[in-house]
Write a protein that holds these residues in place. Structure first.
Motif, PDB file in Angstrom:
ATOM      1  N   GLY A  96      -7.136  10.194  -8.790  1.00 16.08           N
ATOM      2  CA  GLY A  96      -6.177  11.047  -8.095  1.00 16.08           C
ATOM      3  C   GLY A  96      -4.786  10.952  -8.694  1.00 16.08           C
ATOM      4  O   GLY A  96      -4.123  11.968  -8.930  1.00 16.08           O
ATOM      5  N   ALA A  97      -4.331   9.727  -8.944  1.00 15.23           N
ATOM      6  CA  ALA A  97      -3.008   9.535  -9.542  1.00 15.23           C
ATOM      7  C   ALA A  97      -2.960  10.124 -10.949  1.00 15.23           C
ATOM      8  O   ALA A  97      -1.950  10.706 -11.360  1.00 15.23           O
ATOM      9  CB  ALA A  97      -2.655   8.052  -9.577  1.00 15.23           C
ATOM     10  N   ALA A 142       3.156   2.985  -7.455  1.00 17.18           N
ATOM     11  CA  ALA A 142       2.505   2.827  -6.151  1.00 17.18           C
ATOM     12  C   ALA A 142       0.982   2.897  -6.212  1.00 17.18           C
ATOM     13  O   ALA A 142       0.310   2.551  -5.243  1.00 17.18           O
ATOM     14  CB  ALA A 142       3.017   3.898  -5.180  1.00 17.18           C
ATOM     15  N   ASP A 143       0.433   3.336  -7.359  1.00 15.02           N
ATOM     16  CA  ASP A 143      -1.004   3.558  -7.422  1.00 15.02           C
ATOM     17  C   ASP A 143      -1.800   2.285  -7.162  1.00 15.02           C
ATOM     18  O   ASP A 143      -2.812   2.302  -6.451  1.00 15.02           O
ATOM     19  CB  ASP A 143      -1.371   4.133  -8.787  1.00 15.02           C
ATOM     20  N   ARG A 144      -1.356   1.158  -7.719  1.00 13.88           N
ATOM     21  CA  ARG A 144      -2.051  -0.116  -7.517  1.00 13.88           C
ATOM     22  C   ARG A 144      -1.288  -1.040  -6.580  1.00 13.88           C
ATOM     23  O   ARG A 144      -1.585  -2.224  -6.500  1.00 13.88           O
ATOM     24  CB  ARG A 144      -2.249  -0.816  -8.866  1.00 13.88           C
ATOM     25  N   GLY A 145      -0.321  -0.483  -5.880  1.00 17.62           N
ATOM     26  CA  GLY A 145       0.501  -1.291  -4.989  1.00 17.62           C
ATOM     27  C   GLY A 145       1.864  -1.521  -5.611  1.00 17.62           C
ATOM     28  O   GLY A 145       1.976  -1.729  -6.819  1.00 17.62           O
ATOM     29  N   VAL A 146       2.899  -1.453  -4.806  1.00 20.54           N
ATOM     30  CA  VAL A 146       4.255  -1.629  -5.288  1.00 20.54           C
ATOM     31  C   VAL A 146       4.389  -2.993  -5.974  1.00 20.54           C
ATOM     32  O   VAL A 146       3.967  -4.013  -5.446  1.00 20.54           O
ATOM     33  CB  VAL A 146       5.275  -1.515  -4.135  1.00 20.54           C
ATOM     34  N   GLY A 147       4.970  -2.983  -7.158  1.00 19.97           N
ATOM     35  CA  GLY A 147       5.134  -4.229  -7.914  1.00 19.97           C
ATOM     36  C   GLY A 147       3.971  -4.540  -8.822  1.00 19.97           C
ATOM     37  O   GLY A 147       3.994  -5.522  -9.548  1.00 19.97           O
ATOM     38  N   MET A 269       2.420   6.084  -0.679  1.00 22.74           N
ATOM     39  CA  MET A 269       3.500   6.342  -1.623  1.00 22.74           C
ATOM     40  C   MET A 269       3.036   7.211  -2.793  1.00 22.74           C
ATOM     41  O   MET A 269       3.837   7.945  -3.384  1.00 22.74           O
ATOM     42  CB  MET A 269       4.093   5.032  -2.136  1.00 22.74           C
ATOM     43  N   VAL A 270       1.751   7.154  -3.133  1.00 22.76           N
ATOM     44  CA  VAL A 270       1.231   8.044  -4.171  1.00 22.76           C
ATOM     45  C   VAL A 270       1.285   9.488  -3.680  1.00 22.76           C
ATOM     46  O   VAL A 270       1.621  10.410  -4.442  1.00 22.76           O
ATOM     47  CB  VAL A 270      -0.211   7.655  -4.559  1.00 22.76           C
ATOM     48  N   ILE A 271       0.976   9.689  -2.414  1.00 22.14           N
ATOM     49  CA  ILE A 271       1.058  11.034  -1.837  1.00 22.14           C
ATOM     50  C   ILE A 271       2.510  11.515  -1.850  1.00 22.14           C
ATOM     51  O   ILE A 271       2.799  12.679  -2.172  1.00 22.14           O
ATOM     52  CB  ILE A 271       0.491  11.043  -0.407  1.00 22.14           C
TER      53      ILE A 271
END
Length: 297
Positions: A96-97, A142-147, A269-271
């Motif tokens: 999706g990302a 944000a795709d794999r989590g912030v940071g 956040m990806v959305i």
């Protein structure tokens, strides 16, 4: 002559959206058994064979000898570099990302138009480009989590940049050949460049599960061949700007398909980043300007 939208054009546009929305999903499945280089080569060997059949029926013209370097360059940016970067990028980025980042092509087209082609870019366009790049950064981080940003997202942006370069070159030289002829020679020349990944391909194909090979077969025929023919039909029978807007349905369609096929659920956040990117790119197309933009699968 441009005709009013009808059922055939609508069907063709929907077909294109579904094909190109499937592309990141098919890549994700293909990477389960193929290396990125092998996947790109297998995909375009299938596409090249299919396009050869189409070309023999349509009797496309032979290329001029002096145009061979240009066609090789088009194949490099549209097929070789684009899909190698895309495949390596999707090793660490969700389907999706990836579909969202691939839609950032018009942002890079605008930058190329300004810095390379010396076209004037107005304030509105700069705002859209900046907003789109911020949205892309949000999606990547944000795709794999912030940071936990994966560098694969940057490779997919490289793929989008590569497609922008192809689009600029193709637009500049499109008067030399019709759309079908240009697509055929671009696919074939790009496939030839991918032949460096031939060693080990046959073994990978034999070891891959039937479901993976089916996914790659679909990749080669639908997103890489039939979708281009359908899109050429849409552009020939409708307004280009209006038709291009329909391509912004690809990322949400890809996310929906990924949630069903791959059980992927995009983070919130990806959305948010998706909305920012698509709004910015849409703004570039809706604002009357000299800069031509294009989207990609």
């Amino acid at each position: 002559m441009i005709t009013r939208p009808n059922a055939k054009i609508t069907f063709a546009a929907v077909f294109v959206i579904l094909c190109w929305a499937y592309s990141p999903i098919g890549i994700h499945i293909g990477l389960q058994a193929y290396e990125p280089g092998h996947l790109a080569l297998m995909r375009f060997l299938i596409a090249s064979t299919f396009m050869a059949g189409v070309a023999s029926v349509m009797r496309i013209s032979l290329p001029r000898l002096k145009d061979l370097p240009l066609l090789a360059l088009l194949g490099f940016f549209a097929v070789s570099l684009h899909h190698i970067a895309l495949n390596y990028g999707q090793r660490g980025v969700s389907a999706g990302a990836a579909s969202v980042l691939a839609q950032s092509t018009p942002l890079f087209s605008t930058l190329i138009a300004h810095f390379v082609l010396k076209d004037r870019v107005n304030g509105w366009q700069w705002i859209c480009v900046l907003g789109g790049l911020i949205g892309a950064a949000v999606v990547v981080t944000a795709d794999r989590g912030v940071g936990e940003m994966d560098p694969g997202g940057l490779l997919i942006l490289l793929a989008a940049l590569s497609w922008s370069v192809y689009f600029a070159l193709q637009k500049h030289y499109s008067q030399r050949y019709d759309g079908l002829t240009m697509v055929c020679y671009t696919v074939w020349s790009g496939t030839v460049l991918l032949l460096v990944y031939t060693p080990g391909l046959w073994g990978a194909a034999q070891d891959a599960p039937a479901s993976v090979n089916l996914a790659v077969l679909i990749l080669g025929i639908f997103p890489s061949a039939l979708a281009y023919l359908a899109w050429a039909y849409v552009l020939a029978h409708s307004n280009v700007s209006r038709a291009s807007i329909s391509l912004y349905l690809i990322p949400p369609t890809a996310m929906l398909m990924a949630s069903v096929v791959l059980a992927e659920g995009p983070p919130g956040m990806v959305i948010v980043g998706t909305v920012i990117v698509l709004t910015s790119v849409l703004g570039l197309n809706l604002k009357p300007c000299k800069v031509a933009v294009s989207c990609d699968p």
